[in-house]
Design a protein around this motif. Structure first.
Motif, short mmCIF file in Angstrom:
data_model
loop_
_atom_site.label_atom_id
_atom_site.label_comp_id
_atom_site.label_asym_id
_atom_site.label_seq_id
_atom_site.Cartn_x
_atom_site.Cartn_y
_atom_site.Cartn_z
N VAL A 54 0.90 -1.10 0.07
CA VAL A 54 -0.06 -0.10 -0.01
C VAL A 54 0.89 1.29 -0.10
O VAL A 54 1.69 1.32 0.93
CB VAL A 54 -0.96 0.12 1.03
N PHE A 55 0.56 2.35 -0.98
CA PHE A 55 1.21 3.41 -1.04
C PHE A 55 0.39 4.56 -0.23
O PHE A 55 -0.79 4.63 -0.66
CB PHE A 55 1.40 3.96 -2.39
N LEU A 56 0.62 4.79 1.04
CA LEU A 56 -0.22 5.15 1.95
C LEU A 56 -0.21 6.91 2.20
O LEU A 56 1.12 7.17 2.92
CB LEU A 56 -0.62 4.50 3.42
N ASP A 57 -0.76 7.74 1.69
CA ASP A 57 -0.75 9.26 2.01
C ASP A 57 -1.03 9.14 3.44
O ASP A 57 -1.93 8.73 4.16
CB ASP A 57 -1.67 10.01 1.14
N ILE A 58 -0.15 10.26 4.24
CA ILE A 58 -0.41 10.67 5.47
C ILE A 58 -1.46 11.55 5.91
O ILE A 58 -2.49 11.63 6.45
CB ILE A 58 0.86 10.98 6.21
N GLN A 59 -1.43 12.88 5.26
CA GLN A 59 -2.21 13.76 5.38
C GLN A 59 -3.45 13.73 4.58
O GLN A 59 -3.34 14.16 3.22
CB GLN A 59 -1.52 15.11 4.99
N MET A 60 -4.52 13.46 4.95
CA MET A 60 -5.98 13.24 4.35
C MET A 60 -6.86 13.68 5.23
O MET A 60 -7.00 13.54 6.47
CB MET A 60 -6.27 11.75 3.74
N PRO A 61 -7.82 14.31 4.71
CA PRO A 61 -9.01 14.93 5.58
C PRO A 61 -9.63 13.85 6.44
O PRO A 61 -9.98 12.76 5.65
CB PRO A 61 -9.94 15.60 4.56
#
Length: 257
Positions: A54-61
């Motif tokens: 998984v490529f997982l973005d940290i900053q998400m609303p």
């Protein structure tokens, strides 16, 4: 036949997802099985599809990358490459726990290094070690955070937030806890001890082994025999405090009874 690395891309920015997809275009052993634009969708997809990577973005609303990790309930965990635009997150314990990250904007060389490292984890199937390192990272991050202000609830195929101020009381339910909030109850997969450590002790009080109350919901207290108290909440719930919890209850109210 080459076994594919089943991959999920999670980022709320379409351009960022497109960039990762472009870098993976020529990787013959990688199969992109899903893209997610928010954390809630990511939790559902990861639990349903059980990807390898998984490529997982940290900053998400609403639900960020760390929230996704806490919410998913899959074994084994996928290999994770964190994606972030801010140094303050990238420097947070990732290297200490040997977890890889991509700092936006990243180039093809840095992307390739991260992917190769993930391949190595997947080939060695060192997922139990990865799970331990992810949990250690989450624990470290929590140690520097304030008490929880809201909890992530999964119910009937949806994910939502419950503000802790909405909770009247909490009871143990085997491997879960049951949160009572007004006319609603919610199950949360967590132990009483762990949840208690996340809650502000000035607002939430353990009154017996299987019950925690929101002290702002207390309506009445009645003394009983053997140092116990009957606690009446605003919704009419009646609970008996255990003798072992008497001192904490008295301390909270200034030993006024």
């Amino acid at each position: 036949m080459m076994e594919k690395i089943r991959t999920v891309i999670v980022d709320d920015e379409p351009l960022a997802r497109r960039g990762i997809r472009a870098y993976l275009k020529d990787e013959r052993d990688v199969e992109i099985i899903a893209e997610c634009s928010n954390g809630r969708e990511a939790v559902s997809v990861i639990e349903e599809q059980a990807p390898d990577l998984v490529f997982l973005d940290i900053q998400m609303p609403e639900l960020d990358g760390f929230g996704v990790l806490e919410a998913i309930n899959v074994e084994p965990l996928p290999s994770i490459i964190f994606v972030t635009a801010y140094d303050k997150y990238a420097l947070r314990a990732f290297e200490v726990h040997a977890l890889d990250y991509l700092l936006k904007p990243f180039d093809s060389e840095r992307f390739t290094r991260a992917l190769e490292r993930a391949r190595g984890q997947i080939e060695r199937r060192s997922i139990s070690d990865l799970s331990h390192r992810l949990q250690s990272l989450i624990d470290d991050l929590k140690a520097n955070q304030k008490y929880a202000e809201r909890l992530v609830i999964k119910s009937a195929g949806r994910i939502f937030f419950l503000g802790v101020e909405e909770i009247d009381w909490i009871e143990a339910a085997d491997n879960y806890v049951r949160l009572h909030a007004g006319h609603n109850t919610h199950l949360l997969r967590e132990t009483m001890n762990k949840l208690e450590s996340r809650l502000d002790p000035h607002q939430f009080l353990r009154v017996q082994r299987s019950a925690i109350i929101n002290v702002r919901r207390i309506k009445e207290l009645h003394t009983m025999f053997r140092g116990e108290y009957e606690i009446v909440l605003r919704d009419g719930t009646r609970l008996t405090s255990g003798r072992g919890y008497r001192d904490r209850l008295q301390e909270l109210f200034g030993n006024s009874f």
